[in-house]
Each structure stands twice: as structure tokens, then as C-alpha cells.
Scaffold this motif. Structure first.
Motif, PDB file in Angstrom:
ATOM      1  N   LEU A 140       0.851  -1.185   0.000  1.00 19.32           N
ATOM      2  CA  LEU A 140       0.000   0.000   0.000  1.00 19.32           C
ATOM      3  C   LEU A 140       0.890   1.240   0.000  1.00 19.32           C
ATOM      4  O   LEU A 140       1.816   1.351   0.810  1.00 19.32           O
ATOM      5  N   PRO A 141       0.682   2.175  -0.935  1.00 23.44           N
ATOM      6  CA  PRO A 141       1.555   3.355  -1.034  1.00 23.44           C
ATOM      7  C   PRO A 141       1.657   4.131   0.276  1.00 23.44           C
ATOM      8  O   PRO A 141       0.637   4.493   0.881  1.00 23.44           O
ATOM      9  N   ASN A 142       2.898   4.364   0.675  1.00 21.68           N
ATOM     10  CA  ASN A 142       3.147   5.136   1.900  1.00 21.68           C
ATOM     11  C   ASN A 142       3.322   6.611   1.505  1.00 21.68           C
ATOM     12  O   ASN A 142       4.430   7.159   1.516  1.00 21.68           O
ATOM     13  N   TYR A 143       2.230   7.228   1.135  1.00 19.28           N
ATOM     14  CA  TYR A 143       2.241   8.604   0.613  1.00 19.28           C
ATOM     15  C   TYR A 143       2.716   9.622   1.641  1.00 19.28           C
ATOM     16  O   TYR A 143       3.206  10.690   1.306  1.00 19.28           O
ATOM     17  N   ALA A 144       2.567   9.284   2.930  1.00 18.88           N
ATOM     18  CA  ALA A 144       2.947  10.232   3.978  1.00 18.88           C
ATOM     19  C   ALA A 144       4.439  10.552   3.932  1.00 18.88           C
ATOM     20  O   ALA A 144       4.850  11.671   4.282  1.00 18.88           O
ATOM     21  N   LYS A 145       5.260   9.596   3.478  1.00 21.61           N
ATOM     22  CA  LYS A 145       6.691   9.837   3.380  1.00 21.61           C
ATOM     23  C   LYS A 145       7.027  10.866   2.305  1.00 21.61           C
ATOM     24  O   LYS A 145       8.133  11.406   2.281  1.00 21.61           O
ATOM     25  N   LEU A 146       6.086  11.103   1.420  1.00 27.03           N
ATOM     26  CA  LEU A 146       6.281  12.089   0.360  1.00 27.03           C
ATOM     27  C   LEU A 146       5.590  13.408   0.699  1.00 27.03           C
ATOM     28  O   LEU A 146       5.389  14.252  -0.192  1.00 27.03           O
ATOM     29  N   ASN A 147       5.219  13.562   1.968  1.00 22.98           N
ATOM     30  CA  ASN A 147       4.547  14.785   2.442  1.00 22.98           C
ATOM     31  C   ASN A 147       3.221  15.021   1.734  1.00 22.98           C
ATOM     32  O   ASN A 147       2.839  16.160   1.425  1.00 22.98           O
ATOM     33  N   ILE A 148       2.523  13.930   1.464  1.00 27.71           N
ATOM     34  CA  ILE A 148       1.194  14.005   0.862  1.00 27.71           C
ATOM     35  C   ILE A 148       0.176  13.638   1.941  1.00 27.71           C
ATOM     36  O   ILE A 148       0.321  12.630   2.650  1.00 27.71           O
ATOM     37  N   LYS A 149      -0.852  14.444   2.064  1.00 27.18           N
ATOM     38  CA  LYS A 149      -1.887  14.192   3.060  1.00 27.18           C
ATOM     39  C   LYS A 149      -2.952  13.254   2.498  1.00 27.18           C
ATOM     40  O   LYS A 149      -3.169  13.192   1.284  1.00 27.18           O
ATOM     41  N   GLU A 150      -3.603  12.546   3.364  1.00 30.56           N
ATOM     42  CA  GLU A 150      -4.587  11.545   2.946  1.00 30.56           C
ATOM     43  C   GLU A 150      -5.705  12.165   2.124  1.00 30.56           C
ATOM     44  O   GLU A 150      -6.178  11.597   1.143  1.00 30.56           O
ATOM     45  N   GLU A 151      -6.153  13.375   2.521  1.00 25.04           N
ATOM     46  CA  GLU A 151      -7.257  13.998   1.786  1.00 25.04           C
ATOM     47  C   GLU A 151      -6.860  14.454   0.379  1.00 25.04           C
ATOM     48  O   GLU A 151      -7.732  14.739  -0.455  1.00 25.04           O
ATOM     49  N   GLN A 152      -5.560  14.486   0.115  1.00 22.19           N
ATOM     50  CA  GLN A 152      -5.105  14.867  -1.228  1.00 22.19           C
ATOM     51  C   GLN A 152      -5.119  13.692  -2.210  1.00 22.19           C
ATOM     52  O   GLN A 152      -5.173  13.894  -3.429  1.00 22.19           O
ATOM     53  N   VAL A 153      -5.035  12.488  -1.679  1.00 16.93           N
ATOM     54  CA  VAL A 153      -4.886  11.299  -2.518  1.00 16.93           C
ATOM     55  C   VAL A 153      -6.181  10.979  -3.255  1.00 16.93           C
ATOM     56  O   VAL A 153      -7.272  11.010  -2.673  1.00 16.93           O
ATOM     57  N   ILE A 154      -6.048  10.646  -4.543  1.00 15.53           N
ATOM     58  CA  ILE A 154      -7.198  10.264  -5.375  1.00 15.53           C
ATOM     59  C   ILE A 154      -7.079   8.767  -5.631  1.00 15.53           C
ATOM     60  O   ILE A 154      -6.528   8.314  -6.648  1.00 15.53           O
TER      61      ILE A 154
END
Length: 453
Positions: A125-139
């Protein structure tokens, strides 16, 4: 017994100058042959390019790469700005078989291949938080997978991309991204409640030249085998295990994420990953044009050594060889390379070399009977040419040792010439010169030199 070219040593010098000029003149046809080889090689390349455009060139598989869109902001019109984050798989495995074959266009042949590969792996599962991306931004629902294939015309099968046991449709072309220019896209909505996504698909891929892979996984296991044995392993990584024999090759690569200089996830551009690859090149055992060009490089040496033998016979046996005869012999030596080029386009290089070398040796040996009028001397010339052509063939086969073999051969040739001329007294004693008014080289034969008279 005295041996001379005419009335004095000046005639000897004149003959040497004439022979040297003939050698220089032979540079012109040799240059023309070089140009002819280059032209034929360019024609072959044009034919190969035409086949490649229809069949497929050197293939390099990049992916699968998971792309997760996210909203990076709002433009001046209030519309969301979409950016992309990229995630590489934890595990990447390839098990492939390569079948090589020849394709021809007129006289020119191209080596192509068909590959059948089973590809599998796993995404976390993509660990987007490490890229400074917030959950509400993810599509999540717009996530997709990219597979980079440079020559799409080489794809031979319908790709069925399976994820966690479910087949997903494969779309032609790639969506807008900063990583892959040519390939296919698979829409793969991501469920944030699912921890991992196992994928697998079969890929039949046509190509030519080489087959390469980008080591995208944290752990990469790539296994290739083929019945074609003339190969070279290139790229940033060599196989951990490999076997090459007459039955083909079998090679395996084991590459980990700490073996390469790029991360498993990023946003924006990633130029480093585009330069990372591993794989195999399939080659012809012998490239006829390269081998012919290499042989032409020794043309002047052939002409000089042959002239030296004629010169020694002329010096030691009182035979007079006309410059025109030297010219005809040199033309025969140069014609060897034209024969070799022409025949090798229809037969293998080894057989072409044998035919051309035998024809040239027989021609010069037969012509030598009119110059020497001595069976033993003619036989020596035939033996010399046979050894010379055999020696050149050995040099051509020794790609890494060619310089050493050439240098040793020239040293041995010079040593033989110095040995044969060891008893030549190039000047008479001073009293004879004063009485005769001329200078003549005098040869004092020994027991081992009677065959030359």
C-alpha cells in the motif's frame, strides 16, 4: 658467387625505391576496398533498421510502476491541480525464454528474437505520507499502473494483468507522466484497506539486439535462458549465475534496492531510474563486415612481406623480377579482400576466407613459375602464402590478442630476413672496388643456402 641487380649497387637502390613506390600506390585500392566495406555495412544497417521498424528493436521493460494521483493545489480558476506520485514494487520477478532467429532483406541478414516471459511481483500500500502528501489529497480511485515497452509493435500477446486474482483491462499508450514515454496503462484503483497487491502477467515480446529490464523492485529476481550462445551481458548489473555453452545460455540476476541509486517512491522527475538497466545482447558469432575490415588493416603488411620474399629470391638467385610483375602480384593480394567481402555475403566468413585465400595463393604461386622457373622456389612461395593467410586468420580470431600476435609475427619475419641475408657482403673490399670501379653486393653461400641457387 656474386649476386647483383645490374652493374652496381645503384641499381639495387633503384629497385628498392620502385618497390616502395608500388607499395605506396597500393594504398589507393586498399582505401577503395575500405570504402566499399563501409558502404556494404551501411546498406546492411539500413536493411536492419527496416526490419527493426516492423519487428521491434532492443526492448527494455520498465515497470510495472504504480502511479497514485493527488491534488497538489488549486489553479487561478479554482480547478484542482493534479500531480503524480510513483511507487515501485517490493518484489519483481521475471522468468523468460528467448528464441533467436535470422531475418533477411536481399543479401543482408538481421538477428531478431522472440521472448516469452512470466512476470510477477507485489506492491505494498503506497506510503504517501513519506512524500509529504496528506490523505485527503490522494485520489485513490484514479490510481494506475504503467509498463514501459519501447517498441509496442513487438508485443505478441494480449496482456492480461492480474492483481490479487482479478484481471484488469490493459489500455494502449501511457497516461501523462514523467517516467515512461512508450508502453501500456492499467487502471488499478487502490483500496486503502488492502495492505498489498500481488500482480502477474505473461508477455510475449519481439525484438532485436538485446532484451533489458529496469530493476524496479526492492528485490529483483530475473531469469533468462535461450538456445542462442553468442551473447554478452550488459547494463549496470552482471548475472549472479550464468552458464554459456554450445546449447545456449542460462542466466539469473539478483538485485536489491540498496544495489541501485534511486528510491522506491518519489514525486516529479526521476532521471536516475531511466539510466538503470540489466540484460543481454544477442550477437552474430562473426560479423562479416567487421572481420573483413579488420583483415584489410593487414593488407600493407601482406604486400610488404610478399615483396620481401620476391626480393630475397631475386637477390640470392640472380633472377630478375620486373616491376610490372611486382605490380601484378600486389593486385592479386588486394583482390583477395574484394573476394572475401563478396563471398562472405553469401557464405560464412570462415569458408569465404578459405576460398579467397586458396584462390589467391594458387594464383600467385602459379604466376611465380614464370618468374622463378624453379619448382622448389615456387613451392616455397606457395608455402609462404599459405602460412601468411593462416596466420592472418589466427590474428582475426584473437580479438584481444591481435596486437600481440601481429607484433610477434613481424618480429619473426624480420628475424628470418636478417638470417637469410647474414652472409651478404654488400661491398667488395676496397682493392676490388678500385680495380673494378663499381660496388656490387657479394653473397657467400653456405651449405644451407644451396636451395636458393
Amino acid at each position: 658467387m656474386k649476386t647483383n641487380f645490374g652493374t652496381n649497387v645503384d641499381m639495387l637502390i633503384v629497385k628498392i625505391v620502385v618497390v616502395a613506390v608500388l607499395v605506396a600506390v597500393m594504398l589507393l585500392p586498399i582505401t577503395m576496398i575500405r570504402s566499399l566495406i563501409e558502404e556494404r555495412e551501411q546498406n546492411q544497417q539500413a536493411a536492419q533498421d527496416d526490419i527493426v521498424n516492423k519487428w521491434g528493436g532492443a526492448q527494455e521493460l520498465t515497470g510495472p510502476v504504480l502511479v497514485l494521483p493527488y491534488q497538489s493545489g488549486i489553479d487561478k480558476n479554482g480547478n484542482p491541480l493534479i500531480a503524480y506520485s510513483y511507487y515501485l514494487p517490493d518484489d519483481f520477478r521475471v522468468d523468460g525464454n528467448i528464441t533467436a532467429e535470422e531475418r533477411a532483406r536481399t543479401l543482408f541478414h538481421t538477428l531478431v528474437y522472440q521472448s516469452d516471459m512470466k512476470i510477477s511481483g507485489k506492491f505494498s500500500l503506497p506510503n504517501y505520507a513519506k512524500l509529504n502528501i496528506k490523505e485527503e489529497q490522494v485520489i485513490w480511485q484514479d490510481a494506475f499502473v504503467l509498463i514501459g515497452i519501447p517498441y509496442l509493435q513487438g508485443v505478441r500477446n494480449k496482456i492480461e494483468f492480474n492483481v490479487n486474482g482479478k484481471s484488469l483491462p490493459v489500455q494502449p499508450g501511457v497516461k501523462s507522466n514523467t517516467l515512461i514515454d512508450s508502453g501500456v496503462t492499467i487502471g488499478m484503483p487502490v483500496d486503502p484497506s488492502v495492505e498489498s497487491y500481488e500482480f502477474s502477467f505473461n508477455l510475449g515480446l519481439n525484438g532485436s539486439g538485446g532484451l533489458y529490464f529496469t530493476p524496479i523492485g526492492k528485490e529483483n529476481r530475473i531469469h533468462l535462458k535461450s538456445s542462442w550462445s553468442t551473447v554478452s551481458f550488459n547494463g549496470d548489473f552482471l548475472p549472479a549465475d550464468r552458464v554459456i555453452n554450445n546449447e545456449g545460455f542460462d542466466a539469473s540476476w539478483n538485485v536489491f534496492d540498496y544495489n541501485r541509486n534511486y528510491v522506491q517512491m518519489w514525486t516529479g522527475n526521476n532521471e536516475v531510474i531511466k539510466t538503470s538497466s540489466l540484460g543481454v545482447d544477442l550477437r552474430y558469432p562473426v560479423d562479416k563486415y567487421q572481420m573483413t575490415m579488420r583483415s584489410v588493416k593487414y593488407a600493407i603488411m601482406f604486400i610488404v612481406l610478399t615483396f620481401v620474399v620476391f626480393f630475397l629470391v631475386e637477390l640470392l638467385s640472380k633472377k630478375r623480377i620486373h616491376p610490372v610483375q611486382y605490380l601484378l602480384v600486389s593486385c592479386a593480394l588486394v583482390l583477395f579482400y574484394t573476394l572475401l567481402l563478396a563471398i562472405s555475403e553469401h557464405l560464412g566468413f570462415g569458408l569465404s576466407y578459405l576460398i579467397s585465400g586458396a584462390a589467391t595463393t594458387l594464383l600467385i604461386t602459379a604466376y611465380s613459375t614464370t618468374m622463378f622457373r624453379n619448382v622448389k622456389q615456387t613451392a616455397i612461395m606457395g608455402l609462404f602464402l599459405t602460412v601468411l593467410y593462416a596466420y592472418l586468420y589466427i590474428i582475426l580470431q584473437q580479438e584481444n590478442m591481435a596486437l600481440l600476435f601481429g607484433a610477434v609475427g613481424l618480429f619473426v619475419a624480420l628475424a628470418i630476413v636478417m638470417y637469410v641475408l647474414r652472409k651478404v657482403n654488400w661491398y667488395k673490399n676496397e682493392d676490388e672496388n678500385n680495380e673494378a670501379g663499381e660496388i656490387s653486393p657479394v653473397y657467400t653461400p653456405g651449405d644451407g643456402d644451396r636451395d636458393m641457387n
